[in-house]
Scaffold this motif. Sequence first.
Motif, PDB file in Angstrom:
ATOM      1  N   THR A  88       0.869  -1.193   0.000  1.00  0.00           N
ATOM      2  CA  THR A  88       0.000   0.000   0.000  1.00  0.00           C
ATOM      3  C   THR A  88       0.906   1.244   0.000  1.00  0.00           C
ATOM      4  O   THR A  88       1.004   1.953   0.997  1.00  0.00           O
ATOM      5  CB  THR A  88      -0.916   0.012   1.248  1.00  0.00           C
ATOM      6  N   ALA A  92       4.657   6.794  -0.428  1.00  0.00           N
ATOM      7  CA  ALA A  92       5.937   6.070  -0.353  1.00  0.00           C
ATOM      8  C   ALA A  92       6.834   6.508   0.805  1.00  0.00           C
ATOM      9  O   ALA A  92       8.027   6.215   0.799  1.00  0.00           O
ATOM     10  CB  ALA A  92       6.707   6.175  -1.683  1.00  0.00           C
ATOM     11  N   GLN A  93       6.261   7.175   1.802  1.00  0.00           N
ATOM     12  CA  GLN A  93       7.116   7.633   2.905  1.00  0.00           C
ATOM     13  C   GLN A  93       7.587   6.451   3.758  1.00  0.00           C
ATOM     14  O   GLN A  93       8.729   6.426   4.210  1.00  0.00           O
ATOM     15  CB  GLN A  93       6.383   8.671   3.761  1.00  0.00           C
ATOM     16  N   ILE A 108       3.834  -1.851  -4.196  1.00  0.00           N
ATOM     17  CA  ILE A 108       2.606  -2.039  -4.991  1.00  0.00           C
ATOM     18  C   ILE A 108       1.698  -0.836  -4.732  1.00  0.00           C
ATOM     19  O   ILE A 108       1.553  -0.401  -3.581  1.00  0.00           O
ATOM     20  CB  ILE A 108       1.856  -3.339  -4.608  1.00  0.00           C
ATOM     21  N   GLU A 109       1.092  -0.322  -5.796  1.00  0.00           N
ATOM     22  CA  GLU A 109       0.114   0.762  -5.651  1.00  0.00           C
ATOM     23  C   GLU A 109      -0.945   0.583  -6.733  1.00  0.00           C
ATOM     24  O   GLU A 109      -0.625   0.338  -7.894  1.00  0.00           O
ATOM     25  CB  GLU A 109       0.799   2.137  -5.792  1.00  0.00           C
ATOM     26  N   ARG A 110      -2.220   0.690  -6.335  1.00  0.00           N
ATOM     27  CA  ARG A 110      -3.267   0.452  -7.334  1.00  0.00           C
ATOM     28  C   ARG A 110      -3.781   1.725  -7.995  1.00  0.00           C
ATOM     29  O   ARG A 110      -4.402   1.648  -9.054  1.00  0.00           O
ATOM     30  CB  ARG A 110      -4.434  -0.312  -6.727  1.00  0.00           C
ATOM     31  N   SER A 111      -3.554   2.881  -7.379  1.00  0.00           N
ATOM     32  CA  SER A 111      -4.023   4.116  -8.023  1.00  0.00           C
ATOM     33  C   SER A 111      -3.025   4.512  -9.106  1.00  0.00           C
ATOM     34  O   SER A 111      -1.852   4.778  -8.812  1.00  0.00           O
ATOM     35  CB  SER A 111      -4.138   5.235  -6.979  1.00  0.00           C
ATOM     36  N   ALA A 146      -3.064  -5.129  -5.077  1.00  0.00           N
ATOM     37  CA  ALA A 146      -2.186  -6.065  -4.367  1.00  0.00           C
ATOM     38  C   ALA A 146      -2.899  -7.379  -4.073  1.00  0.00           C
ATOM     39  O   ALA A 146      -2.244  -8.430  -3.966  1.00  0.00           O
ATOM     40  CB  ALA A 146      -1.699  -5.423  -3.072  1.00  0.00           C
ATOM     41  N   ILE A 147      -4.228  -7.338  -3.952  1.00  0.00           N
ATOM     42  CA  ILE A 147      -4.952  -8.571  -3.609  1.00  0.00           C
ATOM     43  C   ILE A 147      -4.694  -9.630  -4.691  1.00  0.00           C
ATOM     44  O   ILE A 147      -4.503 -10.796  -4.390  1.00  0.00           O
ATOM     45  CB  ILE A 147      -6.464  -8.289  -3.425  1.00  0.00           C
ATOM     46  N   PRO A 164      -3.200   0.408   4.915  1.00  0.00           N
ATOM     47  CA  PRO A 164      -4.371   0.828   4.148  1.00  0.00           C
ATOM     48  C   PRO A 164      -5.034   2.038   4.796  1.00  0.00           C
ATOM     49  O   PRO A 164      -4.749   2.372   5.945  1.00  0.00           O
ATOM     50  CB  PRO A 164      -5.288  -0.392   4.199  1.00  0.00           C
ATOM     51  N   MET A 165      -5.894   2.672   4.030  1.00  0.00           N
ATOM     52  CA  MET A 165      -6.609   3.848   4.535  1.00  0.00           C
ATOM     53  C   MET A 165      -7.789   3.383   5.390  1.00  0.00           C
ATOM     54  O   MET A 165      -8.697   2.721   4.887  1.00  0.00           O
ATOM     55  CB  MET A 165      -7.103   4.655   3.332  1.00  0.00           C
ATOM     56  N   LEU A 183      -5.025  12.342  -0.292  1.00  0.00           N
ATOM     57  CA  LEU A 183      -5.106  10.929  -0.698  1.00  0.00           C
ATOM     58  C   LEU A 183      -6.509  10.387  -0.416  1.00  0.00           C
ATOM     59  O   LEU A 183      -7.102   9.706  -1.253  1.00  0.00           O
ATOM     60  CB  LEU A 183      -4.064  10.135   0.098  1.00  0.00           C
ATOM     61  N   ASP A 190      -9.921   2.367   2.079  1.00  0.00           N
ATOM     62  CA  ASP A 190      -9.688   1.078   1.435  1.00  0.00           C
ATOM     63  C   ASP A 190     -10.610   0.050   2.081  1.00  0.00           C
ATOM     64  O   ASP A 190     -10.277  -0.587   3.078  1.00  0.00           O
ATOM     65  CB  ASP A 190      -8.205   0.695   1.578  1.00  0.00           C
ATOM     66  N   ASP A 192     -11.598  -2.789   1.136  1.00  0.00           N
ATOM     67  CA  ASP A 192     -11.291  -4.208   0.961  1.00  0.00           C
ATOM     68  C   ASP A 192     -10.065  -4.625   1.795  1.00  0.00           C
ATOM     69  O   ASP A 192      -9.320  -5.529   1.422  1.00  0.00           O
ATOM     70  CB  ASP A 192     -11.071  -4.534  -0.525  1.00  0.00           C
ATOM     71  N   LEU A 196      -7.251  -7.793   1.570  1.00  0.00           N
ATOM     72  CA  LEU A 196      -5.825  -7.500   1.386  1.00  0.00           C
ATOM     73  C   LEU A 196      -5.007  -8.196   2.474  1.00  0.00           C
ATOM     74  O   LEU A 196      -3.961  -8.790   2.197  1.00  0.00           O
ATOM     75  CB  LEU A 196      -5.599  -5.974   1.429  1.00  0.00           C
TER      76      LEU A 196
HETATM   77  C1  SAM Z   1      -2.736   5.246   3.648  1.00  0.00           C
HETATM   78  S1  SAM Z   1      -2.015   5.159   2.062  1.00  0.00           S
HETATM   79  C2  SAM Z   1      -0.397   4.571   2.378  1.00  0.00           C
HETATM   80  C3  SAM Z   1       0.555   5.636   2.851  1.00  0.00           C
HETATM   81  C4  SAM Z   1       1.980   5.165   2.836  1.00  0.00           C
HETATM   82  N1  SAM Z   1       2.255   4.181   3.866  1.00  0.00           N
HETATM   83  C5  SAM Z   1       2.961   6.323   2.944  1.00  0.00           C
HETATM   84  O1  SAM Z   1       3.925   6.222   3.717  1.00  0.00           O
HETATM   85  O2  SAM Z   1       2.791   7.312   2.223  1.00  0.00           O
HETATM   86  C6  SAM Z   1      -2.760   3.759   1.336  1.00  0.00           C
HETATM   87  C7  SAM Z   1      -2.370   3.540  -0.132  1.00  0.00           C
HETATM   88  O3  SAM Z   1      -2.511   2.151  -0.415  1.00  0.00           O
HETATM   89  C8  SAM Z   1      -3.127   1.978  -1.646  1.00  0.00           C
HETATM   90  N2  SAM Z   1      -3.847   0.690  -1.583  1.00  0.00           N
HETATM   91  C9  SAM Z   1      -4.816   0.336  -0.711  1.00  0.00           C
HETATM   92  N3  SAM Z   1      -5.257  -0.904  -0.936  1.00  0.00           N
HETATM   93  C10 SAM Z   1      -4.534  -1.369  -1.997  1.00  0.00           C
HETATM   94  C11 SAM Z   1      -4.537  -2.590  -2.730  1.00  0.00           C
HETATM   95  N4  SAM Z   1      -5.390  -3.589  -2.437  1.00  0.00           N
HETATM   96  N5  SAM Z   1      -3.659  -2.732  -3.749  1.00  0.00           N
HETATM   97  C12 SAM Z   1      -2.806  -1.733  -4.064  1.00  0.00           C
HETATM   98  N6  SAM Z   1      -2.763  -0.534  -3.430  1.00  0.00           N
HETATM   99  C13 SAM Z   1      -3.631  -0.361  -2.413  1.00  0.00           C
HETATM  100  C14 SAM Z   1      -4.060   3.170  -1.785  1.00  0.00           C
HETATM  101  O4  SAM Z   1      -4.342   3.416  -3.165  1.00  0.00           O
HETATM  102  C15 SAM Z   1      -3.251   4.278  -1.134  1.00  0.00           C
HETATM  103  O5  SAM Z   1      -2.433   4.949  -2.067  1.00  0.00           O
END
Ligand code: SAM
Length: 239
Positions: A88, A92-93, A108-111, A146-147, A164-165, A183, A190, A192, A196
Amino acid sequence: MSASLALAERLVVPLIDLPSSSSMPTQDFFLCYRDGSLKLLDKQTLKKGGLEVEIDPRPGEQHSYPAPKKDLLAQAIGKKTKSVIDATTGWAQDSLAIFRMGYEVNCIERSPVMAELIQDGFNRLAQKDWMQNRQLQPPGLMVGNAISLLGNLPEAPDCIYLDPMFPPKRKKSALAKKAMTVLRDILGDDEDRADLFAAAWQATAKRLVVKSPDYAEPMGGKPSEVYQGKLLRYDVYIK
Ligand SMILES: C[S@@+](CC[C@H](N)C(=O)[O-])C[C@H]1O[C@@H](n2cnc3c(N)ncnc32)[C@H](O)[C@@H]1O
């Protein structure tokens, strides 16, 4: 072809020439190459500013490489862990903090919008002297859900990391950083998360780490280890 046009075509979004458009565009969010990086803008930041993937160490983090594995995040990831998948990635921090501690990181990122911002950040990271002097490659990035992606990995990582959010406790949290608020505005929660978690538990070789707000129930029942911070905790599930 200009980078902006190529980006608009990849994301299938309109390309707006802001200086020549007479009225305010109708969209809520914009992407723009500005000051050497790809930025995400809203109407307030359209003229200047914007959000980008920050590639430098966070305040308080050491600038050496590898940075010492001593904070809560490092303890949750584990000293013996070598390979980590951040499933998630978002801004990317966390991925970058884990990478700077010397772990082998894949993301992995889905957006598709976030994936463009992340890849731009990783490309800038690759240009840094400290990366080039050590011949380091930035983390890899897989774009998709990612699922399903976690079910098709060539090799199981030692650790999978999830952030996840979650729905916010209060409607508007004064503490939420602008980047995280944006975001949530773009992507929503999120919903789901449980699927995940199940996919990540199947796919990891040794450990699954979930970053959670302090008010949320652990996602997979009682964790093997918990690292408690001020407003968040890391729940660690060990196989
Ligand atoms: C809360 S943010 C993560 C913040 C991150 N840890 C950081 O340091 O910036 C959640 C991210 O996970 C992604 N995400 C959530 N569920 C996902 C999934 N099943 N597959 C891929 N990306 C997913 C969302 O699109 C979102 O960009």
